[in-house]
Scaffold this motif. Structure first.
Motif, PDB file in Angstrom:
ATOM      1  N   GLU A  45       0.691  -1.156  -0.189  1.00 52.44           N
ATOM      2  CA  GLU A  45       0.066   0.151   0.014  1.00 52.44           C
ATOM      3  C   GLU A  45       0.820   1.353  -0.151  1.00 52.44           C
ATOM      4  O   GLU A  45       2.113   1.157   0.181  1.00 52.44           O
ATOM      5  CB  GLU A  45      -1.026   0.111   1.189  1.00 52.44           C
ATOM      6  CG  GLU A  45      -0.231   0.103   2.676  1.00 52.44           C
ATOM      7  CD  GLU A  45      -1.061   0.009   3.753  1.00 52.44           C
ATOM      8  OE1 GLU A  45      -1.745   0.981   4.098  1.00 52.44           O
ATOM      9  OE2 GLU A  45      -1.043  -1.091   4.425  1.00 52.44           O
TER      10      GLU A  45
ATOM     11  N   LEU B  14       3.515   6.384  11.432  1.00 44.39           N
ATOM     12  CA  LEU B  14       2.234   5.412  10.946  1.00 44.39           C
ATOM     13  C   LEU B  14       2.121   4.089  11.294  1.00 44.39           C
ATOM     14  O   LEU B  14       3.489   3.418  11.351  1.00 44.39           O
ATOM     15  CB  LEU B  14       2.104   5.730   9.399  1.00 44.39           C
ATOM     16  CG  LEU B  14       1.150   4.703   8.674  1.00 44.39           C
ATOM     17  CD1 LEU B  14      -0.311   5.087   8.738  1.00 44.39           C
ATOM     18  CD2 LEU B  14       1.571   4.614   7.036  1.00 44.39           C
TER      19      LEU B  14
ATOM     20  N   VAL C 139       1.787   0.576  10.658  1.00 43.51           N
ATOM     21  CA  VAL C 139       1.530  -0.190   9.434  1.00 43.51           C
ATOM     22  C   VAL C 139       0.683  -1.263   9.496  1.00 43.51           C
ATOM     23  O   VAL C 139       0.314  -1.954   8.495  1.00 43.51           O
ATOM     24  CB  VAL C 139       3.070  -0.532   8.881  1.00 43.51           C
ATOM     25  CG1 VAL C 139       3.746   0.412   8.561  1.00 43.51           C
ATOM     26  CG2 VAL C 139       3.556  -1.646   9.744  1.00 43.51           C
TER      27      VAL C 139
ATOM     28  N   THR D 116      -2.262  -0.968  11.898  1.00 45.72           N
ATOM     29  CA  THR D 116      -3.711  -0.687  11.980  1.00 45.72           C
ATOM     30  C   THR D 116      -3.953   0.337  11.152  1.00 45.72           C
ATOM     31  O   THR D 116      -5.189   0.928  11.125  1.00 45.72           O
ATOM     32  CB  THR D 116      -3.910  -0.026  13.635  1.00 45.72           C
ATOM     33  OG1 THR D 116      -2.993   1.043  13.976  1.00 45.72           O
ATOM     34  CG2 THR D 116      -3.510  -1.395  14.538  1.00 45.72           C
ATOM     35  N   GLY D 117      -3.069   1.115  10.720  1.00 48.24           N
ATOM     36  CA  GLY D 117      -3.306   2.377   9.691  1.00 48.24           C
ATOM     37  C   GLY D 117      -3.382   3.740  10.661  1.00 48.24           C
ATOM     38  O   GLY D 117      -3.647   4.513   9.999  1.00 48.24           O
ATOM     39  N   GLU D 118      -3.286   3.672  12.040  1.00 47.75           N
ATOM     40  CA  GLU D 118      -3.406   4.804  12.807  1.00 47.75           C
ATOM     41  C   GLU D 118      -2.194   5.703  12.280  1.00 47.75           C
ATOM     42  O   GLU D 118      -1.138   5.310  12.413  1.00 47.75           O
ATOM     43  CB  GLU D 118      -3.407   4.397  14.156  1.00 47.75           C
ATOM     44  CG  GLU D 118      -3.186   5.652  15.020  1.00 47.75           C
ATOM     45  CD  GLU D 118      -2.842   5.309  16.638  1.00 47.75           C
ATOM     46  OE1 GLU D 118      -3.013   6.304  17.419  1.00 47.75           O
ATOM     47  OE2 GLU D 118      -3.010   4.232  16.677  1.00 47.75           O
ATOM     48  N   ARG D 119      -2.490   6.954  12.174  1.00 49.85           N
ATOM     49  CA  ARG D 119      -1.280   7.893  11.939  1.00 49.85           C
ATOM     50  C   ARG D 119      -1.212   9.176  13.052  1.00 49.85           C
ATOM     51  O   ARG D 119      -2.593   9.727  13.522  1.00 49.85           O
ATOM     52  CB  ARG D 119      -1.870   8.683  10.646  1.00 49.85           C
ATOM     53  CG  ARG D 119      -0.513   9.736  10.219  1.00 49.85           C
ATOM     54  CD  ARG D 119      -0.756  10.399   8.800  1.00 49.85           C
ATOM     55  NE  ARG D 119      -1.624  11.358   8.971  1.00 49.85           N
ATOM     56  CZ  ARG D 119      -1.948  12.100   7.690  1.00 49.85           C
ATOM     57  NH1 ARG D 119      -0.976  12.291   6.829  1.00 49.85           N
ATOM     58  NH2 ARG D 119      -2.825  13.161   7.941  1.00 49.85           N
TER      59      ARG D 119
END
Length: 726
Positions: free
Chosen positions: A390, A430, A432, A434-437
């Motif tokens: 991604e 970030l 990688v 969970t996508g939490e930023r």
């Protein structure tokens, strides 16, 4: 040489704007015939060759530079109030007690911070422990609580009383007890290595001189590897190792590079198993490695081959290699076994893509982050161990994105940097999985509101049909009616990409209605490797044509008035300015050329000049007639003509090790004779600075404010207070 007239009385009556060189006496350098010969018999007369003095001691030369500085002082005197105002604006946007985002490495959190009013950073660390993380340290720093801090280097104390000071690498030993650093107090990039005991604060007597700022500790915590420079050419020629407590004269040679077209650097692999020695020319690479626990024998990973470049890192039991081998012009990623010694062992991992340029990568447990370029913009690809991938998302049409400091690989958090022409430098983290930023930090810019500015990405047709990307920024309320002033920046060499990042100084231009543009011209690598190849050697003129065609297109599209265009570039970008000034002087009202590489042919004919031989595959070797003839068609110094030139602000440093001071000195001397126009030409030499100008975070803004004042005056920009909010 005639002395410069000090017309103090006249200066008192000059208006703040519309300074003309005719009102003051410009220095005139004497001409002394000097033949410059080539091996194949061509001869040119270089009447200003006498301005070269490798020792920087010739009285006549120094007197000329001082005369030019005095003349610049006079021309700029009426603009001093504007310069001061610009400087105060720029510095006023800086949070003076700011600190970097801490990062964790081997049980300590490292960062640098500034104290209000001081020019240089304090490099420091805090011990890891319960409740200690980047956020808590930032809170403590913001609150002025430094009780748990260990200062590594207070560069303010080290620089006290010095006109110039710089710290290169500062490396902590593997046991966290010793610090080695490289310092330069001249500006010529000849560093001295020093050592400090972090437990006691003792600075050891050991000193290693004449080195590059590149240091690596071995695992024994006593042996330091470094790169020694040639004292004349300043080329990185030898890797040596110093054992703490022994004289530098006893340092052992580890590797010597015999080919002076290669640069050299040292490092440690991502997994810390190996110490590496990398050598690179413009078109070839070679890497050696040795166990960090016993770095006695270095093994070549793959022998150098012309037109084959690679860089490598070791992680997870094998080598990961970025290379352009086998026709992968935009580079691909391959893997090799830990004991690899040839390209025959390489296995493709990430395939070559004609539309995607791979700039770099970093390995983590469970994923790899890949720096890429596509469509002229940067992106980060996340490639997982299971093959899924991604991309890290961007928020604007024109931006810059890249990997930040990720010191430890055993994490699911990736740090990366993001910025644009309207967004200050921002560090994100970030997850990688969970996508939490998380927003870790955004560069604080006092009084700046990004909502008041607009950034654009446009495409311009160059004269040969190639589309050139351009990044633009302006203040809201701007009308594209062909009346505005434009400040256009470019570089276009060495494959260096000039990405659209935030520049707090430029805000002072935007607030006065100036449009700022970055021309992503050929010679850079914004559009991939072909973009670079099409802007070097016998295709170098594409760089200059692209820049001119961008200017003409922006004017035609109404972004600027034809007579209100400024251009700016430094170093090889200064070559761009010199060439464009000769080729299209009518398209520019004013130019800024900082440390400009303008005497291409004479410099490239002299291998004793620092760094010359490394550049043959960039510019060509003029000892060969084909390249000599082509260089002569664009070399700025050789092509100065009897014509009207734009106003010019030219800057250099007496101790510059990359572009020698005499190049712009000779160029300006020749311009003074041949320029038929009335616009002023000023030449500022920093007598105690090198390629990057004076040291210290505020001094460079003073220099920028001076050139900005000159530009704004020449463009007829209202130099008063910044524009009101739209």
């Amino acid at each position: 040489m005639k002395p410069v007239l000090l017309l103090a009385a006249c200066l008192m009556t000059l208006p703040v704007t519309s300074v003309h060189a005719a009102e003051l006496a410009a220095p005139q350098a004497p001409r002394h015939p000097h033949p410059v010969k080539t091996p194949f018999g061509a001869v040119r007369d270089d009447a200003y060759y006498w301005l070269r003095d490798d020792e920087r001691q010739d009285k006549a030369m120094l007197d000329y530079l001082k005369a030019e500085n005095a003349y610049t002082d006079q021309v700029m005197a009426p603009l001093k109030p504007l310069e001061d105002r610009l400087y105060e604006e720029i510095v006023g946007r800086i949070k003076q007690d700011d600190a970097s985002v801490p990062y964790r490495d081997r049980g300590w959190w490292y960062y640098s911070r500034y104290e209000a009013g001081k020019d240089y950073p304090i490099q420091a660390r805090r011990r890891d422990g319960a409740g200690v993380d980047a956020s808590s340290i930032q809170q403590a720093n913001n609150a002025g609580d430094f009780t748990a801090e260990q200062v590594l280097l207070d560069v303010n104390q080290m620089a006290a009383g010095k006109d110039y000071f710089s710290v290169g690498d500062a490396e902590v030993s593997r046991d966290n007890r010793l610090l080695a650093w490289a310092e330069d107090d001249v500006g010529r990039r000849q560093y001295v290595i020093r050592f400090k005991n972090l437990d006691t604060g003792e600075v050891y007597a050991d000193r290693v001189t004449g080195v590059s700022p590149n240091l690596v500790w071995a695992d024994d915590n006593r042996t330091l590897f470094y790169v020694e420079n040639d004292p004349e050419t300043l080329l990185t020629v030898r890797v040596k190792k110093h054992v703490l407590g022994t004289p530098a004269s006893a340092d052992k040679l580890v590797y010597e590079e015999k080919d002076d077209s290669f640069y050299m650097g040292i490092g440690r692999s991502r997994d810390d198993q190996y110490i590496t020695i990398g050598v690179d020319s413009t078109v070839s690479s070679e890497l050696r490695y040795a166990p960090a626990a016993n770095p006695e024998k270095f093994t070549v990973l793959a022998r150098r081959e012309r037109d084959v470049e690679y860089d490598a890192d070791h992680f997870d039991g094998h080598w990961l290699i970025r290379t352009n081998a086998d026709g992968a012009k935009n580079f691909k990623l391959v893997s090799a076994p830990s004991d690899g010694t040839s390209r025959s062992q390489w296995k493709d991992w990430v395939a070559h893509d004609e539309a995607v340029y791979i700039e770099g990568f970093e390995s983590f447990d469970g994923f790899t982050a890949i720096d890429e370029r596509s469509g002229g913009l940067e992106r980060i690809r996340l490639l997982r161990a299971d093959g899924q991938q991604e991309y890290v998302k961007a928020d604007e049409p024109a931006y810059s994105m890249g990997l930040s400091v990720n010191a430890e690989p055993d994490t699911e958090w990736l740090r990366y940097g993001y910025t644009s022409l309207t967004t200050p430098s921002t560090t994100y983290e970030l997850n990688v999985r969970t996508g939490e930023r998380r927003l870790l930090k955004q560069q604080p810019v006092i009084g700046y509101d990004p909502s008041k500015y607009v950034t654009e990405r446009v495409w311009v047709d160059s004269r040969d049909g190639v589309k050139v990307p351009v990044s633009l920024v302006y203040r809201k309320g701007f009308k594209k009616d062909g009346t505005a002033a434009l400040y256009q920046y470019g570089y276009g060499s060495y494959g260096a990409s000039m990405d659209p990042g935030f520049n707090l100084s430029v805000v002072s231009l935007l607030d006065r209605g100036v449009v700022y543009a970055i021309a992503h011209i050929r010679g850079g690598q914004e559009m991939g490797r072909q973009w670079y190849d099409d802007g070097k050697l016998l295709k170098k003129k594409n760089t200059f044509n692209d820049f001119i065609d961008v200017t003409r297109a922006l004017v035609a599209q109404g972004y600027a008035a034809k007579d209100r265009v400024a251009a700016s570039g430094g170093s090889a970008g200064g070559l761009l300015m010199g060439a464009v000034a000769n080729m299209a002087p009518q398209d520019y009202r004013v130019m800024v050329a900082q440390v400009p590489f303008v005497d291409v042919v004479t410099t490239m004919l002299d291998p004793t000049i620092p760094l010359t031989t490394n550049e043959y595959d960039e510019w060509g070797n003029p000892e060969q007639k084909q390249y000599y003839d082509y260089m002569l068609t664009y070399s700025p110094y050789d092509n100065v003509a009897r014509q009207a030139y734009p106003a010019l602000f030219v800057g250099t440093g007496l101790w510059d090790s990359q572009v020698q001071y005499w190049e712009p000195a000779k160029w300006v001397a020749k311009l003074r004779v041949d320029n038929t126009g009335s616009h002023p030409i000023v030449f500022r030499t920093n007598m105690d600075a090198g390629h990057g100008g004076k040291s210290g975070r505020f001094r460079r803004y003073r220099e920028q404010a001076e050139s900005f004042a000159f530009v704004l005056d020449q463009l007829g920009v209202d130099a008063g207070a910044p524009a009101a909010s739209p």
